[in-house]
Structures are given as structure tokens and as C-alpha cells.
Scaffold this active site. Structure first.
Site, PDB file in Angstrom:
ATOM      1  N   GLN A 103       9.255  12.204  -1.619  1.00  0.00           N
ATOM      2  CA  GLN A 103      10.173  11.701  -0.274  1.00  0.00           C
ATOM      3  C   GLN A 103       9.340  11.804   0.924  1.00  0.00           C
ATOM      4  OE1 GLN A 103      14.132  13.655  -0.646  1.00  0.00           O
ATOM      5  NE2 GLN A 103      12.827  15.069  -1.814  1.00  0.00           N
ATOM      6  N   HIS A 121      10.397   6.829   0.449  1.00  0.00           N
ATOM      7  CA  HIS A 121      10.835   6.679   1.686  1.00  0.00           C
ATOM      8  C   HIS A 121       9.664   5.885   2.449  1.00  0.00           C
ATOM      9  CE1 HIS A 121      13.820  10.106   1.046  1.00  0.00           C
ATOM     10  NE2 HIS A 121      14.290   9.033   0.337  1.00  0.00           N
TER      11      HIS A 121
END
Ligand code: NAD
Length: 239
Positions: A103, A121
Site C-alpha cells: 500500500q 496505491h
């Protein structure tokens, strides 16, 4: 405690199909603050919470404030990979680890030498003009006066997934595929609070789920091996 680490070592020794899924806690030992620890960004004083500033609508409405926070808090170009990043890169080189699913947007896994990194992300290292799509690096963003602007006059946007934005479907499918096929899934340095990323755990069907985190998470009871501690320290044996 020692027993847990010995169990982790055994799991790693006996598997050549490990997948790692991590978050901001993987990079705190490199000096990059996470969001939800006591010294994380949620507990510092800003006019708005990080989730608001790092949202699509905020970027559209208040780009100057977005970039002030983003440049100060999200781009840390001096940070270096720590023992967690290095250990994971080493396990990939040994043919044991199939993918790092992260992430994080800091690029430290790649800097440590990991090749197969799925960035759910995005990355601070990629930025593009919203008008002509020209690409810019993080240095350009940092040295821009206020709102980074392309030579064509368009506004530059980081290639990071802001709150309110969807994840790249191809990356999600790849992450699901790796997790679904993994023999051992190691999750670490994530509060497992940010969806849809946290929901990826549902695709793991086997019984070797290792969770390494400093604080408790909502998924602790699902772990077959729960290790409470700093991930860089725990994985340093494999560096
Ligand atoms: P989070 O801040 O919600 O949670 C971090 C978790 O990591 C916490 O549970 C904390 O206890 C744990 N932790 C902190 N340091 C640790 C360590 N050394 N060892 C083990 N555990 C440790 O982070 P999240 O779940 O990743 O979600 C936050 C969102 O913000 C994500 O999208 C993330 O990518 C982004 N973010 C990224 C960075 C980065 O790229 N480095 C930094 C901050 C936030």
C-alpha cells in the site's frame, strides 16, 4: 516470542510460494511516518486530517494546501530501505517470495532490490500532467514553487491513488491472483483499516497466514501466526 520467530523461520524455510502484503508500518523504520501509530500523521496537528487532504476532491479544490502537505509528509527522498525491505528482496532472490503487494507509495521495496512489486496505491516517483500526460519525477514536484505545473500549463498530479479514487483493476487482479495461489501469506506493517486493500486478505484460503505488526489489527484472530513487534527487527534474520 522466540518460538514465534522460530515458527516463522520454519515456514519460510519450507516454502517457495510466499507472498508479502504490507503497508506504511514497513517504512517507519526508514523514518517515514505511518498514519495510525501514536507518532503517525493522524496524531499531528494539521488543519485537516490526512484522509481529507489526500482526497481527490481536496486535490481539485485546494491544490496548494494539498501540495504543501504532500511535499512535506509524503515525499521522503532521503529515506533508505530498512531490514524489512532488504529481507523481502533477499527472499525474492532466493526464489521463495513471489510478490510484494504494498500500500506504500515510497518506492523503497524497489530500492532494496525487489522486482515484483505491486503498488496498490501508486508511487510518489511518478507524476503526470493532467492535460498532456507528460511524466515528471519526484524531484520536479519538490522543487516546484507551489502547485507543480507542466510546460503546457496543465496541473501535475501524483500517480498515487487518492481517497475517493478507484484502484487500478489490473493491479488488484494480479494481487488477488498471487494471494489466492500463495502457500504462505505474510502481512505486516498495516493497520488493515484501508479498503479495498485490506479486503485482499479474504482471497487467502490456506492455513499459513502470518501477521507481523506493532499494534493490534481487526484481523488478528485470522492469523495462524501472530507476531507482535517491529517488522524490520523480525525479518532481519532473513536479510
Ligand atoms: P497505517 O498507518 O494505517 O497503519 C500502520 C500500521 O503499521 C499500524 O498498525 C502500526 O502499528 C504498524 N507499524 C508501524 N510501524 C511498524 C513497524 N516498524 N513494524 C510493524 N508494524 C508497524 O498504514 P496502512 O495500513 O498502510 O494504511 C495507510 C495508508 O496510507 C496506506 O494507503 C499507505 O500506503 C499510506 N501511507 C503510505 C506511506 C508510505 O508510502 N511509506 C506512509 C504513510 C501512509
Amino acid at each position: 516470542m522466540k518460538e514465534d520467530r522460530a515458527q516463522l523461520k520454519e515456514l519460510i524455510q519450507n516454502s517457495d510460494n510466499i507472498v508479502f502484503f504490507g503497508g506504511a508500518g514497513v517504512s517507519t523504520e526508514s523514518g517515514i511516518p505511518d498514519f495510525r501509530s501514536v507518532d503517525g500523521l493522524y496524531n499531528q496537528e494539521y488543519d485537516y486530517p490526512p484522509e481529507t487532504i489526500l482526497s481527490h476532491s481536496f486535490f481539485q479544490r485546494k491544490p496548494q494546501e494539498f501540495y504543501r502537505f504532500y511535499k512535506n509528509k509524503m515525499i521522503c527522498l532521503s529515506a533508505k530501505p530498512n531490514n524489512a525491505h532488504k529481507a523481502l528482496a533477499r527472499l525474492e532472490q532466493l526464489g521463495k517470495l513471489k510478490a510484494v503487494i504494498t500500500q506504500n507509495i515510497d518506492g523503497l521495496h524497489q530500492m532494496a532490490g525487489s522486482k515484483n512489486v505491486l503498488e496498490l496505491h501508486g508511487s510518489v516517483h511518478r507524476n503526470y500532467c493532467q492535460r498532456c500526460k507528460k511524466l515528471y519525477d519526484a524531484d520536479f514536484i519538490l522543487s516546484a514553487k507551489e502547485i507543480p505545473t507542466c510546460e503546457c500549463g496543465g496541473r501535475i498530479k501524483p500517480d498515487v491513488v487518492l481517497y475517493e479514487e478507484g484502484l487500478d483493476q489490473h493491479i488488484i487482479s494480479e494481487a488477488v491472483r498471487y494471494i489466492n495461489q500463495a502457500q504462505v501469506l505474510i502481512i505486516g506493517g498495516t493497520s488493515l483499516n484501508v479498503y479495498p486493500a485490506a479486503g485482499l486478505i479474504d482471497y487467502y484460503k490456506k492455513d499459513k497466514l502470518v501477521l507481523i505488526n506493532k499494534d493490534a489489527t481487526p484481523m488478528d484472530q485470522r492469523a495462524n501466526l501472530l507476531i507482535s513487534g517491529k517488522i524490520g527487527e523480525v525479518l532481519s534474520e532473513f536479510t
